[in-house]
Design an enzyme around this catalytic site. Sequence first.
Site, PDB file in Angstrom:
ATOM      1  N   SER A   1     -20.867 -17.790 -21.486  1.00 32.29           N
ATOM      2  CA  SER A   1     -20.916 -19.091 -20.802  1.00 32.29           C
ATOM      3  C   SER A   1     -20.656 -18.805 -19.326  1.00 32.29           C
ATOM      4  O   SER A   1     -20.102 -17.749 -18.986  1.00 32.29           O
ATOM      5  CB  SER A   1     -19.800 -19.980 -21.361  1.00 32.29           C
ATOM      6  OG  SER A   1     -19.517 -21.047 -20.488  1.00 32.29           O
TER       7      SER A   1
ATOM      8  N   TYR B   1     -10.830 -21.287 -23.822  1.00 37.19           N
ATOM      9  CA  TYR B   1     -12.292 -21.108 -23.884  1.00 37.19           C
ATOM     10  C   TYR B   1     -12.753 -20.097 -22.843  1.00 37.19           C
ATOM     11  O   TYR B   1     -13.508 -19.167 -23.144  1.00 37.19           O
ATOM     12  CB  TYR B   1     -12.985 -22.453 -23.671  1.00 37.19           C
ATOM     13  CG  TYR B   1     -14.485 -22.405 -23.812  1.00 37.19           C
ATOM     14  CD1 TYR B   1     -15.077 -22.288 -25.067  1.00 37.19           C
ATOM     15  CD2 TYR B   1     -15.317 -22.466 -22.699  1.00 37.19           C
ATOM     16  CE1 TYR B   1     -16.460 -22.241 -25.210  1.00 37.19           C
ATOM     17  CE2 TYR B   1     -16.696 -22.428 -22.823  1.00 37.19           C
ATOM     18  CZ  TYR B   1     -17.262 -22.314 -24.084  1.00 37.19           C
ATOM     19  OH  TYR B   1     -18.638 -22.257 -24.211  1.00 37.19           O
TER      20      TYR B   1
ATOM     21  N   ASN C   1     -19.494 -16.672 -42.715  1.00 30.60           N
ATOM     22  CA  ASN C   1     -18.419 -16.997 -41.776  1.00 30.60           C
ATOM     23  C   ASN C   1     -18.160 -15.757 -40.929  1.00 30.60           C
ATOM     24  O   ASN C   1     -17.714 -14.725 -41.446  1.00 30.60           O
ATOM     25  CB  ASN C   1     -17.156 -17.376 -42.572  1.00 30.60           C
ATOM     26  CG  ASN C   1     -16.005 -17.758 -41.671  1.00 30.60           C
ATOM     27  OD1 ASN C   1     -15.995 -17.464 -40.478  1.00 30.60           O
ATOM     28  ND2 ASN C   1     -15.017 -18.419 -42.245  1.00 30.60           N
TER      29      ASN C   1
ATOM     30  N   ALA D   1     -11.057 -17.758 -21.428  1.00 26.57           N
ATOM     31  CA  ALA D   1     -10.570 -16.420 -21.792  1.00 26.57           C
ATOM     32  C   ALA D   1     -11.444 -15.798 -22.877  1.00 26.57           C
ATOM     33  O   ALA D   1     -11.768 -14.605 -22.826  1.00 26.57           O
ATOM     34  CB  ALA D   1      -9.116 -16.494 -22.254  1.00 26.57           C
TER      35      ALA D   1
ATOM     36  N   ILE E   1     -24.909 -27.341 -21.421  1.00 26.03           N
ATOM     37  CA  ILE E   1     -26.200 -27.598 -22.064  1.00 26.03           C
ATOM     38  C   ILE E   1     -26.015 -28.805 -22.984  1.00 26.03           C
ATOM     39  O   ILE E   1     -25.034 -28.857 -23.737  1.00 26.03           O
ATOM     40  CB  ILE E   1     -26.623 -26.369 -22.930  1.00 26.03           C
ATOM     41  CG1 ILE E   1     -26.756 -25.099 -22.073  1.00 26.03           C
ATOM     42  CG2 ILE E   1     -27.886 -26.652 -23.723  1.00 26.03           C
ATOM     43  CD1 ILE E   1     -27.949 -25.036 -21.154  1.00 26.03           C
TER      44      ILE E   1
HETATM   45  P1  NAD Z   1     -22.286 -26.130 -31.581  1.00 27.51           P
HETATM   46  O1  NAD Z   1     -20.905 -26.592 -31.920  1.00 27.51           O
HETATM   47  O2  NAD Z   1     -23.391 -27.115 -31.598  1.00 27.51           O
HETATM   48  O3  NAD Z   1     -22.695 -24.910 -32.530  1.00 27.51           O
HETATM   49  C1  NAD Z   1     -21.799 -23.907 -32.867  1.00 27.51           C
HETATM   50  C2  NAD Z   1     -22.057 -23.516 -34.298  1.00 27.51           C
HETATM   51  O4  NAD Z   1     -21.179 -22.451 -34.634  1.00 27.51           O
HETATM   52  C3  NAD Z   1     -21.795 -24.663 -35.297  1.00 27.51           C
HETATM   53  O5  NAD Z   1     -22.950 -24.925 -36.073  1.00 27.51           O
HETATM   54  C4  NAD Z   1     -20.652 -24.133 -36.138  1.00 27.51           C
HETATM   55  O6  NAD Z   1     -20.692 -24.537 -37.491  1.00 27.51           O
HETATM   56  C5  NAD Z   1     -20.829 -22.621 -35.990  1.00 27.51           C
HETATM   57  N1  NAD Z   1     -19.600 -21.897 -36.316  1.00 27.51           N
HETATM   58  C6  NAD Z   1     -18.342 -22.202 -35.939  1.00 27.51           C
HETATM   59  N2  NAD Z   1     -17.485 -21.329 -36.497  1.00 27.51           N
HETATM   60  C7  NAD Z   1     -18.235 -20.446 -37.198  1.00 27.51           C
HETATM   61  C8  NAD Z   1     -17.914 -19.334 -38.009  1.00 27.51           C
HETATM   62  N3  NAD Z   1     -16.637 -18.955 -38.208  1.00 27.51           N
HETATM   63  N4  NAD Z   1     -18.916 -18.651 -38.596  1.00 27.51           N
HETATM   64  C9  NAD Z   1     -20.212 -19.048 -38.433  1.00 27.51           C
HETATM   65  N5  NAD Z   1     -20.568 -20.107 -37.686  1.00 27.51           N
HETATM   66  C10 NAD Z   1     -19.586 -20.794 -37.086  1.00 27.51           C
HETATM   67  O7  NAD Z   1     -22.161 -25.439 -30.145  1.00 27.51           O
HETATM   68  P2  NAD Z   1     -23.330 -25.046 -29.124  1.00 27.51           P
HETATM   69  O8  NAD Z   1     -23.249 -25.976 -27.983  1.00 27.51           O
HETATM   70  O9  NAD Z   1     -24.588 -24.869 -29.852  1.00 27.51           O
HETATM   71  O10 NAD Z   1     -22.785 -23.649 -28.604  1.00 27.51           O
HETATM   72  C11 NAD Z   1     -23.276 -22.420 -29.102  1.00 27.51           C
HETATM   73  C12 NAD Z   1     -22.677 -21.281 -28.288  1.00 27.51           C
HETATM   74  O11 NAD Z   1     -23.053 -21.432 -26.904  1.00 27.51           O
HETATM   75  C13 NAD Z   1     -21.147 -21.241 -28.306  1.00 27.51           C
HETATM   76  O12 NAD Z   1     -20.724 -19.900 -28.251  1.00 27.51           O
HETATM   77  C14 NAD Z   1     -20.780 -21.932 -26.997  1.00 27.51           C
HETATM   78  O13 NAD Z   1     -19.514 -21.543 -26.531  1.00 27.51           O
HETATM   79  C15 NAD Z   1     -21.892 -21.438 -26.088  1.00 27.51           C
HETATM   80  N6  NAD Z   1     -22.125 -22.310 -24.929  1.00 27.51           N
HETATM   81  C16 NAD Z   1     -22.418 -23.638 -25.099  1.00 27.51           C
HETATM   82  C17 NAD Z   1     -22.628 -24.419 -23.974  1.00 27.51           C
HETATM   83  C18 NAD Z   1     -22.951 -25.891 -24.093  1.00 27.51           C
HETATM   84  O14 NAD Z   1     -22.839 -26.590 -23.061  1.00 27.51           O
HETATM   85  N7  NAD Z   1     -23.379 -26.393 -25.231  1.00 27.51           N
HETATM   86  C19 NAD Z   1     -22.541 -23.856 -22.691  1.00 27.51           C
HETATM   87  C20 NAD Z   1     -22.234 -22.509 -22.565  1.00 27.51           C
HETATM   88  C21 NAD Z   1     -22.036 -21.741 -23.695  1.00 27.51           C
END
Ligand code: NAD
Length: 255
Positions: free
Chosen positions: A146, A160, A67, A162, A193
């Site tokens: 992001s 988000y 975590n 921020a 994405i």
């Molecule tokens: P997702 O929700 O599919 O994956 C995020 C993962 O983080 C999950 O598996 C979750 O269990 C894990 N997680 C959450 N809290 C945690 C903790 N305390 N310790 C360890 N793991 C933890 O999201 P995603 O779409 O794969 O996004 C991944 C990253 O990319 C994030 O930082 C998100 O903000 C960023 N992002 C996503 C997008 C998008 O459109 N999907 C766009 C820009 C940026």
Amino acid sequence: MKDIFKLDGKVAIVNGGAGGIGEVLSMGLSIHGATVVISDLNQEATEKTAQKIKSETNGEVIGLAANVTDEKSVEDLMQTVLKKYGKLDIVINAMGVNLKRDAFDYPMEDWDKIFNVNVKGTMIACKMAGRVMREQKQGSIINLSSVRGQRGYTGGNTGYCATKGAVEMITKALALEWAADNIRVNALGPALIITPGTQHIADNPELAKKYAQAVPMGRIGQTKDLVGACVFLASEASSFMTGQTLFVDGGLTAG
Ligand code: NAD
């Protein structure tokens, strides 16, 4: 020069590795030769993701729960990886949460929750990785920012946006602080994405059109769009780059 993108012999941890983006970035690192440790909250999910990647790449991929908001948990993760593989070259911080809340009524406990994972979690993961990498005098850390770290957005995204602004400044400040130790800290800045968490947007033609129209290239991103930039930042190909956010956004932040 032909080997500059190769990751053979490198050891990587992907925090949030069982998530939509984390899984595909882990797959990319494994395809390019790295040993990959999938880390996420749930042990079963990390093992399932590791197994899925291993079955496709035949690489060394394991799952270890941690975590990122808990220093001891991340320190234990690093120590387990060091004991098993003897070093740590790459850390990708692909965890993250968003809680969309109207700004007039933003519940501060939700503000704390999102900052806890996206900002404090990123700092803890960087700090623990940095301690290991300082000893080795090398390492590459890649944080997930992001386009929302640069551009504000409506729809309850104040918190988000921020947090992602903060991730970009953590990236820059650590890059300066650790440059002398040859620890590079960069970030990826994706536009929307499609992942399991955002699939509902792709499935809604009206919404999908709205998002695609905001992108100069006229489409929504796929997870595989991020892999090249990630491998680049993880590898020797980017050896003189630190403190940068690489936007993978179809031109969104160019305007
Ligand atoms: P997702 O929700 O599919 O994956 C995020 C993962 O983080 C999950 O598996 C979750 O269990 C894990 N997680 C959450 N809290 C945690 C903790 N305390 N310790 C360890 N793991 C933890 O999201 P995603 O779409 O794969 O996004 C991944 C990253 O990319 C994030 O930082 C998100 O903000 C960023 N992002 C996503 C997008 C998008 O459109 N999907 C766009 C820009 C940026």
